[in-house]
Scaffold this active site. Structure first.
Site, mmCIF file in Angstrom:
data_model
loop_
_atom_site.group_PDB
_atom_site.id
_atom_site.type_symbol
_atom_site.label_atom_id
_atom_site.label_comp_id
_atom_site.label_asym_id
_atom_site.label_seq_id
_atom_site.Cartn_x
_atom_site.Cartn_y
_atom_site.Cartn_z
ATOM 1 N N GLU A 203 -17.381 -26.406 -18.112
ATOM 2 C CA GLU A 203 -16.833 -26.996 -19.344
ATOM 3 C C GLU A 203 -15.745 -26.120 -19.977
ATOM 4 O O GLU A 203 -15.703 -25.937 -21.192
ATOM 5 C CB GLU A 203 -17.962 -27.247 -20.353
ATOM 6 C CG GLU A 203 -19.005 -28.235 -19.852
ATOM 7 C CD GLU A 203 -20.131 -28.482 -20.832
ATOM 8 O OE1 GLU A 203 -20.446 -29.647 -21.109
ATOM 9 O OE2 GLU A 203 -20.707 -27.493 -21.333
ATOM 10 N N GLU A 277 -22.772 -34.377 -15.713
ATOM 11 C CA GLU A 277 -23.874 -34.273 -16.661
ATOM 12 C C GLU A 277 -24.051 -35.607 -17.363
ATOM 13 O O GLU A 277 -23.296 -35.938 -18.279
ATOM 14 C CB GLU A 277 -23.620 -33.166 -17.693
ATOM 15 C CG GLU A 277 -23.667 -31.762 -17.117
ATOM 16 C CD GLU A 277 -23.600 -30.690 -18.184
ATOM 17 O OE1 GLU A 277 -23.723 -31.028 -19.394
ATOM 18 O OE2 GLU A 277 -23.408 -29.511 -17.833
#
Length: 659
Positions: A203, A277
């Site tokens: 991320e 995710e």
């Protein structure tokens, strides 16, 4: 007669040599067969996971990733196989896991890859069960883990710039990767192992402070022998800045938004689309309500994702537990960080203790449609056991345990915990730090917002109040002569996500003022509550009977007797305020009556038949609470947002129970 004996001896020696020769030849043959089998296995693996078209391919055939996250460091090793078998029985074909740098290198240059941290054993187990693996080695992982998995000793450098190409950070990353990646390489798909893809950092688009950082991490992986498909992982906004050339970008979300999918398709057309995710639930913060994401809503989104011909990874499939002090903190959209609870149940398809949930059964039904053969039978449910309430037998004041701690530091000014000269000069990572100095007057104590994160304040060992982010001033009582002012500062968990990672030093990070004058001349003690210290408490000669009223903070000690093979259970502490529970020296994690978490998970493998030592470090004064034994029908397997009121009665107990 003598000559016949010599002949017999010679024959015996010849027989021995012959047997040794047979063993040697057999070993060589076995080695050759094993080598040929391995070579054959490798030769049959011509082409690993590829992303050259709108679908993934594996060995040139269309392949859809049906993945789920289970972190080996959050699950007792004895239960790894149970959790992975349940994953496979749900219809998943791929395991994803992070690698926590701060666990594997708790002190600079001291690496741990054994027991609970045996990553290679975890990878071998996944492969033996027929699961593929996507490895997410960081170095930053987020994961609601303290400092996003980065070791706190990095913060000893006052100029540290985490997740950038700052030389002292990249040097530390290179040192860690030198140890980690050499263990990972043999488990890649091309080597006959289960790893089909490796993620580049995590991320980074939500951080994005250094344009050269992602290329550095990518090269750090490639140069050490990573040859499988590279991936990145970001939310929609992060996709704008988190990619790196040569790595497939994937997306993270919980609610499906077609605009986000179209955006992903637009930045890398004709590539497979994957939700790295898909958030099956959410984490909890102390003092907030428990998060629940309904099974029906979750399954509806998963169904739509699969209809779009996308691959998916459930984050998380099974959360496990933030044992010890490893849970992080959240600062997103908040005036001050809020610490995360010990449980990482996450409202996931498999509960914290590995139980099947409604989400699990609904998902199994969905995923079964994407398999040509029936799914494996469900592994049996793990047994639980309720125990009688454990009666506290002794207490030990914190003040009477200080002789068991490391040598204190004398310092004119406060020193943050990371810069204390402890743990081979790696500083203190977790737990509590005690700061003491002398005062001669009453007045107003002002923290100047330099307490990280919460301090219990004592004058002459008498509790006078709490200082934290909200409360930064406290009136000190009048008294005669010189008195000791004590501040026991708790590290409640470092922020694991966002732009404030460089600011996560704990303890006292600056001056504390009394009547607008900074305090000086401190004696500082590290109270990191490591197993060595906790176990040494047993031999302390200062334990007192419960007939004598305890002072706080204090350790409380009891015995749990188990008269059969140990099973999982939970400990509940109604009437107790805040602290940490240890079972046989193992830190179960933090407890806090403000909720939402009301129980601590006790894995059966951490217990043994006979007496088990239970220790509870309680921070604040508690009005004792007694309750008769729990029965299983009284218990809920999920967290609760209800807080228990304290009640005073003469007997003290820690109820054990099963869910």
């Amino acid at each position: 007669m003598e000559s016949l004996s010599m002949v017999g001896l010679r024959l015996s020696l010849k027989q021995r040599y012959f047997l040794l020769l047979c063993v040697a030849v057999g070993a060589i043959i076995a080695y050759q067969l094993t080598r040929h089998r391995l070579e054959g296995r490798r030769m049959s693996r011509v082409e690993g996971l590829r992303a050259n078209s709108s679908q993934f391919t594996l060995e040139g055939e269309p392949f859809r990733i049906l993945g789920g996250s289970i972190h080996y460091f959050r699950v007792p090793r004895a239960y790894w196989e149970d959790r992975l078998l349940k994953m496979k029985a749900c219809g998943l074909n791929t395991l994803t896991t992070y690698v926590p740098w701060n666990m594997h290198e708790p002190e600079r240059g001291a690496f741990h890859f054994e027991d609970q941290l045996d990553l290679e054993a975890y990878l071998r187990l996944a492969g033996s069960l027929g699961l593929w693996v996507i490895l997410r080695p960081g170095p930053y992982i987020c994961a609601e883990w303290d400092l996003g998995g980065l070791p706190s000793w990095l913060l000893r450098d006052p100029n540290m710039k985490l997740r950038t190409t700052y030389p002292r950070f990249t040097d530390a990353v290179n040192s860690f990767f030198n140890q980690l990646i050499k263990k990972v390489v043999p488990h890649q798909y091309s080597e006959g192992g289960p790893i089909i893809a490796v993620q580049v950092e995590n991320e980074y688009g939500s951080y994005a402070k250094d344009g050269q950082y992602m290329p550095f991490i990518k090269e750090a992986l490639l140069s050490r022998g990573i040859t499988e498909l590279l991936l990145t992982s970001d939310n929609k906004e992060g996709l704008k800045h988190g990619g790196v050339k040569g790595a497939l970008e994937t997306i993270n979300f919980q609610k499906l938004n077609m605009n986000d999918i179209q955006y992903l398709d637009g930045i890398q057309p004709h590539k497979p689309k994957m939700v790295m995710e898909y958030w099956s639930g959410w984490f909890d913060l102390w003092g907030d309500l428990h998060h629940v994401y309904t099974a029906e809503d979750m399954v509806d989104v998963v169904t739509e994702i699969l209809k779009l011909d996308m691959s998916i990874n459930l984050y998380v499939f099974h959360g496990g537990t933030n044992f010890g002090f490893m849970s992080g903190a959240s600062a997103v959209g908040m005036p001050a960080p809020k610490p995360m609870v010990t449980s990482y149940d996450y409202d996931a398809p498999l509960s914290e203790a590995g139980d099947y949930t409604a989400k699990y059964h609904l998902l199994r039904n969905v995923f079964s449609r994407y398999h040509a053969h029936p799914l494996p039978e469900l592994p049996s449910h793990q047994e639980r056991r309720a125990h009688q309430p454990v009666v506290i037998q002794q207490h030990l004041s914190l003040w009477d345990s200080l002789h068991l701690t490391d040598k204190p530091l004398k310092s004119e000014r406060p020193v943050n915990m990371e810069n204390l000269p402890v743990n081979n000069n790696n500083g203190q990572s977790y737990g509590y730090t005690l700061y003491e100095t002398s005062i001669t007057s009453e007045g107003t104590l002002n923290s100047k917002n330099n307490i990280r994160d919460r301090a219990l304040v004592f004058v002459a060992k008498h509790f006078v109040g709490v200082l934290d982010y909200k409360t930064q001033e406290l009136s000190l009582p009048d008294g005669k002569g010189k008195r000791i002012l004590s501040l026991m500062v708790e590290n409640c968990g470092r922020v694991n996500y966002g732009n404030t990672l460089d600011e996560q030093r704990k303890g006292l990070v600056g001056d504390i003022e009394l009547n607008k004058r900074p305090l000086r001349d401190f004696i500082i003690r590290s109270l990191d509550m490591k197993p060595g210290f906790v176990n040494s408490l047993e031999t302390s000669g200062h334990w007192m009977s419960m007939r004598q009223r305890p002072t706080f903070p204090s350790f409380f000690q009891a015995r749990l007797y188990v008269n059969s093979p140990p099973k999982d259970t939970f400990i509940k502490l109604p009437g107790w305020s805040k602290g940490v529970v240890f079972i046989n020296g193992k830190n179960l994690g933090r407890y806090w009556s403000i909720g939402p978490q009301q129980t601590l998970y006790v894995p059966g493998p951490w217990l043994h038949r006979g007496d088990n030592q239970v220790q509870y470090f309680c921070l604040l004064y508690t009005r004792y609470f007694y309750q008769s034994p729990f029965s299983t029908r009284d218990l809920s397997p999920r967290l609760s947002s209800v807080c228990y009121e304290t009640t005073y009665l003469k007997k003290t107990c820690l109820p054990f129970m099963s869910l």
